[in-house]
Enzyme design. Structure first.
Site, PDB file in Angstrom:
ATOM      1  N   CYS A 369      -5.264  -9.509   1.643  1.00 20.27           N
ATOM      2  CA  CYS A 369      -4.509 -10.424   0.778  1.00 20.27           C
ATOM      3  C   CYS A 369      -5.016 -11.864   0.822  1.00 20.27           C
ATOM      4  O   CYS A 369      -5.244 -12.454  -0.239  1.00 20.27           O
ATOM      5  CB  CYS A 369      -3.028 -10.404   1.096  1.00 20.27           C
ATOM      6  N   ARG A 398      -7.341  -3.034  12.392  1.00 23.18           N
ATOM      7  CA  ARG A 398      -6.052  -3.289  13.021  1.00 23.18           C
ATOM      8  C   ARG A 398      -6.042  -2.659  14.396  1.00 23.18           C
ATOM      9  O   ARG A 398      -6.540  -1.552  14.590  1.00 23.18           O
ATOM     10  CB  ARG A 398      -4.915  -2.704  12.173  1.00 23.18           C
ATOM     11  N   GLN A 416      -8.782   0.006   2.638  1.00 20.76           N
ATOM     12  CA  GLN A 416      -7.642   0.071   1.722  1.00 20.76           C
ATOM     13  C   GLN A 416      -8.147  -0.002   0.289  1.00 20.76           C
ATOM     14  O   GLN A 416      -9.050  -0.778  -0.001  1.00 20.76           O
ATOM     15  CB  GLN A 416      -6.728  -1.130   1.945  1.00 20.76           C
ATOM     16  N   ASP A 418      -7.076  -1.698  -2.167  1.00 17.76           N
ATOM     17  CA  ASP A 418      -6.085  -2.761  -2.174  1.00 17.76           C
ATOM     18  C   ASP A 418      -6.182  -3.556  -3.467  1.00 17.76           C
ATOM     19  O   ASP A 418      -7.279  -3.782  -3.961  1.00 17.76           O
ATOM     20  CB  ASP A 418      -6.417  -3.689  -0.992  1.00 17.76           C
ATOM     21  N   HIS A 420      -4.141  -7.010  -5.569  1.00 15.11           N
ATOM     22  CA  HIS A 420      -3.087  -8.011  -5.622  1.00 15.11           C
ATOM     23  C   HIS A 420      -2.942  -8.473  -7.051  1.00 15.11           C
ATOM     24  O   HIS A 420      -3.941  -8.759  -7.720  1.00 15.11           O
ATOM     25  CB  HIS A 420      -3.409  -9.159  -4.666  1.00 15.11           C
ATOM     26  N   LYS A 504       9.991  -3.295  -1.910  1.00 12.64           N
ATOM     27  CA  LYS A 504       8.823  -2.470  -2.225  1.00 12.64           C
ATOM     28  C   LYS A 504       9.242  -1.095  -2.704  1.00 12.64           C
ATOM     29  O   LYS A 504      10.376  -0.664  -2.488  1.00 12.64           O
ATOM     30  CB  LYS A 504       7.933  -2.322  -0.997  1.00 12.64           C
ATOM     31  N   HIS A 550       1.439  -6.812  -3.844  1.00 14.09           N
ATOM     32  CA  HIS A 550       0.366  -6.050  -3.188  1.00 14.09           C
ATOM     33  C   HIS A 550       0.546  -4.611  -3.622  1.00 14.09           C
ATOM     34  O   HIS A 550       1.666  -4.122  -3.645  1.00 14.09           O
ATOM     35  CB  HIS A 550       0.501  -5.997  -1.667  1.00 14.09           C
TER      36      HIS A 550
HETATM   37 ZN   LIG Z   1      -1.943  -7.473   0.417  1.00 13.15          ZN
END
Ligand SMILES: [Zn+2]
Ligand SMILES: [Zn+2]
Length: 678
Positions: A369, A398, A416, A418, A420, A504, A550
């Site tokens: 992000c 992580r 990910q 991912d 945004h 979410k 996200h």
């Molecule tokens: Zn994010």
């Protein structure tokens, strides 16, 4: 007897006026004796209280859940024999109620303890909660149990069940209970009573036959309701998890309302074991985890790499088609950035420790992000530029505790898919609908037909816990709800489950074995736009803060791959299969024809492997079949002459000879439409 009457509200809206002290069983009987016989326990909802989800019992939370006082506002479970003393909502729980199985399994834990004490009277009891897939009971005795003991215990449990002893609730003053437990040296019971009851309380016990256990209940009416039970495992555990304490023997088991249900359960476990992605990963040479490199870090082998490429290509193409921009961001970034994003605070425990370089400290990114935010912030934005949708297949790292890693499912480094989305409040609902559409496309394309959706919202009574204005929360929750309604998707709302920074939607897919996998998420964020002071110039010429979402659909490429392997048991559909077609020339004199076939298939964009070893035809076919290759093409003189191939289709066997050109057209078509049929 009291003359007082109470009102019992039934699920169909009917209200029964009954004398106080009437039991759920009596009410069930008054409706129909068959209903009474089918009921397991009762769920009471205090009149006027909102219905709330009850939390799942996991092994660690189980202790508190077992003894904690009932949540006065929420529904709670009682025995069928519990006298009802006040107005209440009443639902009779039948065997198919999701919570009924837990009541049964906890009752089975009492049956286990009954059997153990009958065989080994010197044993001291810990506790015996239901878990997600069964139950356990902790015991303490000098001599550890051996496998022969377990067989005897299981046989004794069958006797206890055959005796069909009623479970009866009793109560005693706490002080008296503590005194008796102390006298008998029941150190664990003493602990539980002390911890979970207060001075002056009445303590509840459940009795079946001669066996009595400190317990809050509820229980099934009698031991005979446990129709199928099995001891599954024996493990050591230290009392209260402290190795200085005595070692306990934890006996695990599972129980069902019928032998058929239990048989199905074990058949499913067996099937799941066969599909274990870690075994298949090795067998099909898809990926590995290397001791020398470290736990939780995935090495994608060539065959796994091909599947990944197909997955990623599909995802990137879809992103572009759906109006996303593709970006790439660095794996390490200055610590300063993580301070602004707040990860240095609330997420530090999940991050790798900082690296000292010459100009500053750097950290591996745990999330993409902040990188996308920097790209957003790098240009002035007007409402005309929005929505900005930035997507990346971003590698993140992580920290997971050692010992918690699990194949591809729980790792320390992953990718990910991912994205945004930065948009105006007016655009958000359409954006959420588009995210859900996209998530549906992912599931459908990769062969999942069922999913469930959960909406996590805030707990308005715990306002201080959440970032963002009320207006933001209402807008976000409202847009998620309206988007789901527009799509006609049923969902479950879980209040109080949202992260502090926004509500979410979670989409959990259901695999071929009926297991749930949490993969896709659409998550609002009120925190990062404020921390990074994100802006756009609105139609009014003023500066506004964009709404930020996200979203990840595979979730993690590694995890999604793990789920795919298990879902398909390694037999990937043609379009995903690392080797789509195996070629088996019958003898050496067909090698030239094999080269020609291979060249034509490759020219058509198909992935081919030719087995030119000096092996028997059947051995080559078997090897391709073991690799779960979708098509195996066999050819000898006859095929060579006719420019044809003899086709073996996975799961269908020998399909006979077809002209090579015809086969190519068919295979190409299946790949192009991403068919999951083969
Ligand atoms: Zn994010
Ligand atoms: Zn109990």
């Amino acid at each position: 007897m009291s003359k007082q009457t109470i009102a019992v509200h039934l699920p169909d809206g009917a209200v029964r006026e009954v004398p106080a002290g009437t039991t759920p069983l009596e009410i069930a009987n008054s409706i129909s004796p068959r209903l009474a016989a089918a009921s397991v326990a009762a769920r009471l909802t205090p009149v006027g209280a909102a219905v709330k989800q009850s939390a799942a019992v996991d092994e660690n939370a189980s202790e508190a859940a077992m003894y904690a006082a009932e949540d006065a506002a929420g529904p709670y479970l009682v025995d069928l024999s519990t006298p009802l003393m006040a107005d209440t909502g009443l639902e009779l729980m039948k065997e198919n109620d999701p919570e009924a199985i837990k009541v049964l399994r906890h009752s089975a834990a009492h049956v286990l303890a009954t059997a153990v004490l009958e065989l080994f009277p010197e044993t001291k009891l810990g506790h015996g909660p239901a878990t997600d897939s069964g139950f356990f009971y902790d015991f303490h005795r000098e001599k550890p149990f051996v496998p022969e003991d377990l067989a005897r215990i299981e046989a004794k449990m069958a006797e206890v069940i055959a005796r069909d002893e009623p479970f009866r609730r009793e109560s005693a003053p706490r002080e008296k209970a503590l005194e008796e437990f102390a006298r008998d040296g029941d150190f664990m019971k003493t602990h539980f009573v002390t911890k979970f009851t207060a001075p002056g309380d009445q303590v509840s016990f459940y009795r079946n036959g001669k066996f009595v256990d400190f317990c809050r209940g509820p229980h099934v009416p009698s031991t005979g309701r446990v129709k199928a039970v099995k001891i599954t495992n024996l493990a050591g555990a230290y009392w209260l998890g402290d190795e200085k304490n005595p070692q306990l023997q934890r006996i695990y088991g599972t129980a069902f309302f019928s032998q058929k249900a239990m048989d199905e359960h074990f058949a499913r476990l067996e099937e799941a074991a066969k599909r274990d992605h870690r075994l298949l990963g090795k067998q099909l040479d898809l990926f590995s985890i290397q001791e020398l490199a470290g736990a939780g870090l995935i090495f994608w082998h060539p065959k796994g790499g091909i599947v990944r490429k197909v997955m990623e290509d599909w995802m990137r193409e879809e992103c572009l088609r759906r109006g996303y921009s593709l970006v790439f961001t660095p794996h390490v970034m200055r610590r300063e950035l993580w301070k602004i994003s707040g990860h240095e605070g609330f997420y530090a425990g999940n991050m790798y420790t900082p690296m000292e370089l010459d100009d500053a400290e750097y950290r591996l990114k745990p999330m993409n992000c902040p990188g996308h935010i920097l790209i957003y912030k790098n240009s002035p934005r007007s409402y005309r530029d929005l929505p900005v949708r930035l997507a990346e297949l971003g590698n993140v790292y992580r920290y997971e505790r050692s010992g918690t890693m699990h194949g591809l499912l729980r790792v320390r480094g992953f990718t990910q898919d991912d994205a945004h989305i930065f948009c105006t409040p007016g655009q958000i609902e359409d954006e959420v609908v588009a995210c859900i559409d996209f998530a549906e496309a992912v599931l459908k394309t990769f062969g999942f037909h069922e999913f469930i959706v959960e909406l996590s919202t805030w707990d308005p009574n715990d306002r201080a816990h959440y970032a963002g204005s009320d207006e933001n929360w209402n807008l976000a929750v409202g847009s998620l709800q309206r988007a789901l309604d527009r799509k006609g998707i049923a969902y479950k709302t879980i209040s109080g489950e949202a992260a502090f920074y926004g509500p979410k939607i979670d989409i959990k897919l259901v695999d071929v074995l009926g297991r749930l996998w949490q993969l896709s998420t659409v998550q609002f964020d009120f925190n990062l736009p404020a921390r990074f002071e994100l802006e756009y110039v609105g139609e009014d010429g003023e500066r506004h803060q964009p709404v930020m979402v996200h979203r990840a659909l595979f979730g993690s490429v590694e995890r999604f791959f793990g789920v795919l392997i298990e879902h398909y048991a390694g037999a990937f559909p043609l379009w995903l299969a690392p080797v789509q077609i195996g070629l088996v020339p019958i003898s050496e004199r067909h090698h030239a024809y094999a080269q020609k076939v291979e060249a034509e298939l490759k020219a058509a964009g198909l992935r081919v492997e030719t087995d030119v070893r000096n092996e028997k035809m059947n051995g080559k076919i078997r090897d391709f079949a073991n690799q779960k290759t979708p098509y195996i093409l066999v050819f000898g003189d006859k095929e060579q002459e006719a420019n044809s191939v003899s086709v073996r289709t996975r799961g269908k066997g020998d399909q006979g000879s077809v002209p090579l050109a015809e086969f190519i057209v068919k295979a190409k078509a299946l790949v192009e439409k991403q068919s999951t049929e083969l």
